[in-house]
Design an enzyme around this catalytic site. Structure first.
Site, PDB file in Angstrom:
ATOM      1  N   HIS A 429       7.026  49.238  26.151  1.00 41.07           N
ATOM      2  CA  HIS A 429       8.465  48.974  26.625  1.00 41.07           C
ATOM      3  C   HIS A 429       9.027  49.261  25.092  1.00 41.07           C
ATOM      4  CE1 HIS A 429       8.321  46.964  30.181  1.00 41.07           C
ATOM      5  NE2 HIS A 429       7.330  46.430  30.122  1.00 41.07           N
ATOM      6  N   LYS A 684      22.764  40.305  26.763  1.00 41.11           N
ATOM      7  CA  LYS A 684      21.526  40.841  26.491  1.00 41.11           C
ATOM      8  C   LYS A 684      21.099  40.109  25.127  1.00 41.11           C
ATOM      9  CE  LYS A 684      22.889  45.179  26.960  1.00 41.11           C
ATOM     10  NZ  LYS A 684      22.183  45.872  27.732  1.00 41.11           N
ATOM     11  N   ARG A 685      19.778  40.233  25.019  1.00 48.52           N
ATOM     12  CA  ARG A 685      19.165  39.695  23.549  1.00 48.52           C
ATOM     13  C   ARG A 685      20.003  40.280  22.570  1.00 48.52           C
ATOM     14  NH1 ARG A 685      14.751  42.131  20.892  1.00 48.52           N
ATOM     15  NH2 ARG A 685      14.594  43.294  22.542  1.00 48.52           N
ATOM     16  N   LYS A 800      21.287  45.964  37.004  1.00 46.80           N
ATOM     17  CA  LYS A 800      22.004  44.756  38.054  1.00 46.80           C
ATOM     18  C   LYS A 800      23.564  45.213  38.267  1.00 46.80           C
ATOM     19  CE  LYS A 800      18.206  42.053  35.864  1.00 46.80           C
ATOM     20  NZ  LYS A 800      18.050  41.250  35.023  1.00 46.80           N
TER      21      LYS A 800
END
Length: 954
Positions: A429, A684-685, A800
């Site tokens: 990832h 997001k992070r 999304k």
């Protein structure tokens, strides 16, 4: 006609269990009597099945044979039956005192009613997998970011309308009841959200698959936004217990730490002594959409045996000492990603990873042995089991499976290694070097001594394979390959290979004190140097200290590649980087191991359930709800993109969603925003490579230019915007927390500026999670995916947003590349450097050749002017300055991409002012998002990596 209520008598005096019969047609009394029973088993010898349910416990030694032919027909209960079930659970499954059915109580009773339906299907699914003895996939992940479960569960069961009506009968609104559910705090970002999407798709597509994770009592943290920026407090998601999970006290396994390895007379290795904890299973049902298949997410908690409580110490007043063993065991599953700056933090993280791997593998092996009966053939293990490691956190699956197969089951090394390599696969990832996990060899040696022995042998075998592949003639190339590919880093070669690489002799060098003192001065003339050397004495000579030896490390990603049969990236560009850069030598050695599996998200949660207004429009214009399962049908919207009727409906749905967010922002932040403004979102992070800093500096530049313009100029130049940020910075990531603080400081200034008004608002949403995403994403109009090219593996939030008709601005990074291809270049705002140029741009910067755009210097000076308060932003802005060095040199190329970014934002303004054009772009994003369903991704995993087939539960 209302569905009949089944009454089951408990084996001992207790209240009866009034349960909804979720079956239909002719169901025998015997099959009806077990509808709520849950199959479980113990890790002790398996000669019986245990079923347990509300107030019922039945042990039946021949359960499988008796029930194998049971049919499970479906009939959705009506609202009256559901209302009766909810009332029953409010009275007989209470977590609250008797009395009024208030919202919290209504939620728990409703969830328990839904769980009744899930349990029926859950049992049927497990029974079918066991009876057919199918190959099953097991997805191991440190994170599962599930979000709320109630609306998702009743949506998948197709009971949303019935539950809404039932709750209305009881004086409640379904949406209000659902809002009482806390998000399960089992993850942080994309890794956990992806895992949860995969679970949904596995069940929906009828694949035999389970998830395994840890049950974090306090989650990552709950984020508070104060005047000082981000603050962290413990999550409280389990404070009122979870109605979805069922604790399996009879499914537990020992997990060992520390100790030592001994060898018996037969040469067999034994790991003895040390510290033992017990991992206990907690099961959560995962229902599929329009199917009876209900898979399992098994989460582990940890505890110590009761006899580890030192009663003598407690009675002597030494209370902490008495509880020490229990506390050490329980804290393993307290917090997701505990801080690891300290040695204790590192130990705890490694304990977490090993607990996940050991408990899960023991459970998987136990299930294999049950299904095999008395004739266990370990050669068939990989034909029945597929283990997927989601990132490097579950890497210890490889040595742990080896340990169990050899030390517990008695297999040879070669047989165990063959089985392991056929069973395990790895999903990468990240391309960030710091995120490719490494663990201290010394730490692992103390905590997991047997596993280090196994890892050393794997490393030795790998060395032998590298030598066989590349030969011994070119020692320079061989040394390079070994340095790059070995599992053990900075560890001497095993004795049998030591002669291959000749190390240069370490020579002590004598240096005069005066030479040391003068090393920082300008060079002297040759005569002056000679004089200095002549005058130096033996007493002035000192020995130069050799550089410290680098620490010995275990490279987990390398171990994953070596020990697994498949390695996949998660987007096309990422998978190419994995092959060409991250694991290039491994790719050249084993090219067939490497694959791409572009991520996806579930269209059930991320359109159908979170955006009912848009879902209704899609169904109307595509002619059916088939698109929820076959997202290719979304592509049919393209032919209607210019249709005025569709565009009007589309804008109306978007505004409806924006109004919900207006109310939400007012409640959570106190700020009032206009629904007529563009909703521009980056959630997001918080990380430097994701470049929230680029976004906020762009906003600051926009604000500065607005202030310098007249009212008329502002109106003509800028589309009104509400800029929304959300995401958590890790508690120990100082620079990320500075970014959060800066964003909130800018927001305080901009949002209170009467000259700007509704033309610009800056909002940081605290404690961003799945439920917040389900509100923000349907309302979004522009979303920002602006990471430095080549650094984002894939991303899933971009998918999304696209599904929900949001236009995107971004770089050619991760899945952005494929999204842009699918939605069309004209419907994506592209800026920034390309991945293949990044290394050269960094080198240019290091050589001092980079010249910053004047607009970038202008915005930094504006920040430093004090307009956003008296805070010092030198450390934050300093990371964007200088040419190289830790925390310097603009490693993530914010300055390089800034001009391109603000120019692209001007194009965004221009497009948004043309609402017909913007709506068409929005429709094309939804139409082009069909590829990014997790259903497609899971089909690919099942076919190419796991080799499993769908099993339909009838």
């Amino acid at each position: 006609m209302s569905t009949p209520i089944t009454t089951i008598a408990a084996p001992h005096p207790s209240p009866v269990s009034r349960l909804i019969d979720f079956g239909s047609g002719s169901v025998s009394s015997r099959s009806r009597s077990k509808f709520l029973f849950i199959r479980t088993f113990n890790s002790s010898p398996f000669h019986k099945r245990s079923f347990s349910g509300t107030n019922v416990s039945v042990n039946h030694p021949t359960a499988v044979q008796q029930e194998s032919s049971t049919n499970w027909p479906a009939l959705a209960p009506d609202a009256s039956s559901i209302a009766s079930s909810i009332k029953y659970h409010a009275e007989f499954s209470p977590s609250f005192s008797p009395g009024q059915l208030d919202l919290p109580k209504a939620f728990l009773a409703t969830a328990q009613s839904v769980r009744d339906a899930l349990i029926s299907n859950w049992n049927a699914t497990y029974e079918r997998y066991e009876r057919l003895d199918v190959k099953q996939a097991y997805y191991l992940s440190m994170e599962f970011l599930q979000g709320r479960a109630l609306l998702n569960a009743i949506g998948n069961l197709e009971l949303t309308g019935a539950y809404a009506e039932a709750l209305t009968k009881l004086g409640h609104n379904l949406e209000n009841v659902a809002s009482q559910e806390p998000d399960a705090a089992l993850g942080n970002g994309g890794l956990g959200r992806l895992a949860s999407c995969f679970l949904d798709s596995m069940a929906t597509l009828d694949y035999p698959a389970w998830g395994y994770g840890l049950r974090y009592k306090y989650g990552l943290f709950k984020q508070l936004i104060t005047k000082d920026g981000q603050e962290e407090v413990a999550e409280n998601w389990l404070e009122m217990s979870s109605p979805w999970e069922i604790v399996r006290n009879d499914v537990s396994y020992p997990v060992k730490f520390y100790g030592k390895v001994v060898c018996d007379a037969d040469g067999k290795r034994h790991w003895i002594g040390g510290e033992d904890v017990t991992a206990v299973a907690h099961d959560v049902p995962i229902p599929g959409y329009k199917t009876k298949t209900t898979n399992n997410l098994r989460l582990w908690s940890t505890k110590a045996p009761t006899n580890d409580f030192d009663l003598s110490a407690f009675n002597a007043g030494e209370h902490m000492q008495a509880y020490e063993a229990l506390a050490n065991a329980e804290k393993i599953c307290y917090v997701l990603y505990p801080g690891d700056d300290s040695e204790e933090g590192k130990v705890l993280r490694l304990k977490q990873q090993y607990t996940l791997c050991s408990a899960s593998l023991q459970d998987i092996i136990a299930r294999f042995e049950i299904r095999s009966g008395s004739n266990i053939n370990w050669g068939q293990f990989a034909d029945k089991v597929a283990v997927q490691m989601n990132d490097t956190h579950p890497t210890l699956c490889i040595p742990e499976l080896m340990r169990i197969l050899m030390d517990v089951k008695g297999l040879s090394w070669n047989d165990a290694w063959t089985i392991t390599k056929r069973t395990v696969a790895y999903t990468n990832h990240t391309v960030l070097p710091e995120a490719l996990e490494k663990w201290s060899l010394d730490l692992m040696q103390k905590l997991l001594p047997r596993h280090v022995e196994i890892i050393e042998t794997i490393d030795e075998q790998l060395i032998n394979e590298i030598v066989s592949e590349y030969g011994k003639e070119d020692t320079e190339m061989l040394e390079k390959k070994l340095k790059e590919m070995r599992v053990l880093e900075n560890v001497d070669l095993p004795e049998q290979f030591a002669h291959l690489i000749v190390k240069p002799r370490e020579i002590a060098v004598a240096i005069s004190l005066q030479e040391l003192e003068e090393s920082s001065e300008e060079s002297e003339s040759a005569e002056e140097k000679d004089e200095s050397e002549d005058e130096s004495t033996d007493e002035e000579k000192v020995m130069a200290e050799p550089p410290p030896k680098p620490p010995k490390m275990v490279r987990m990603a390398n171990l994953c590649v070596v020990g697994g049969h498949a390695v996949n990236g998660v987007a096309e560009i990422h998978s190419e980087i994995v092959k060409d850069e991250v694991f290039n030598s491994f790719y050249k050695l084993w090219p067939n191991k490497f694959q791409n599996k572009t991520n996806g998200v579930t269209p059930r949660r991320w359109i159908r359930f979170c955006n009912p207004a848009l879902s209704k429009i899609i169904t109307e214009w595509t002619g059916s709800e088939d698109w929820v399962l076959n997202t290719e049908r979304l592509g049919e919207l393209k032919k209607f993109a210019d249709n005025k009727g569709l565009q009007n409906q589309w804008r109306s749905a978007k505004r409806e969603n924006k109004m919900k967010v207006v109310s939400f922002l007012k409640e959570k932040t106190g700020y009032t925003v206009s629904p007529d403004a563009m909703f521009d979102i980056q959630v997001k992070r918080i990380h430097e490579y994701k470049r929230q800093l680029l976004n906020i500096l762009g906003i600051v530049y926009r604000y500065k230019k607005m202030k310098e313009s007249s009212v008329e100029e502002r109106k003509n130049m800028y589309a009104p915007r509400v800029c929304i940020f959300g995401g958590k910075a890790f508690a120990t990531y100082v620079q990320a927390k500075r970014i959060v603080k800066f964003i909130t400081d800018v927001g305080i200034t901009v949002n209170h500026d009467p000259e700007i008004g509704d033309l610009l608002k800056v909002i940081f949403v605290p404690d961003y999670n799945v439920s917040v995403a389900e509100l923000l994403i349907p309302a979004s109009e522009l979303s920002q995916h602006i990471s430095t090219a080549g650094m984002e593996a894939s991303g899933t939030s971009n998918m999304k947003f696209a599904m929900n008709g949001c236009v995107q601005i971004g770089t050619l990074d991760g899945a952005n590349v494929e999204i842009r291809e699918e939605v069309g270049e004209d419907n994506f705002f592209l800026f920034g450097a390309r991945a293949e140029d990044i290394a050269g741009l960094r080198q240019e910067r290091a050589e001092g050749k980079f010249i910053a755009d004047p607009r970038f210097e202008e915005v930094k000076e504006f920040v430093r002017s004090g307009v956003f308060g008296g805070n010092n932003y030198d450390e934050l802005l300093g990371s964007l300055e200088g040419n190289e060095g830790y925390g310097r040199g603009d490693y993530f190329l914010v300055g390089k991409d800034f001009p391109s970014y603000i120019e692209c934002q001007e194009e965004v303004d221009k497009a948004y002012r043309d609402q017909q054009r913007w709506t068409r772009m929005s429709i094309m994003n939804t139409a082009g998002s069909y590829k990014f369903s997790s259903d497609r991704t899971i089909h690919e995993y099942a076919r190419d990596i796991w080799n499993i087939q769908p099993v339909r539960v009838e």
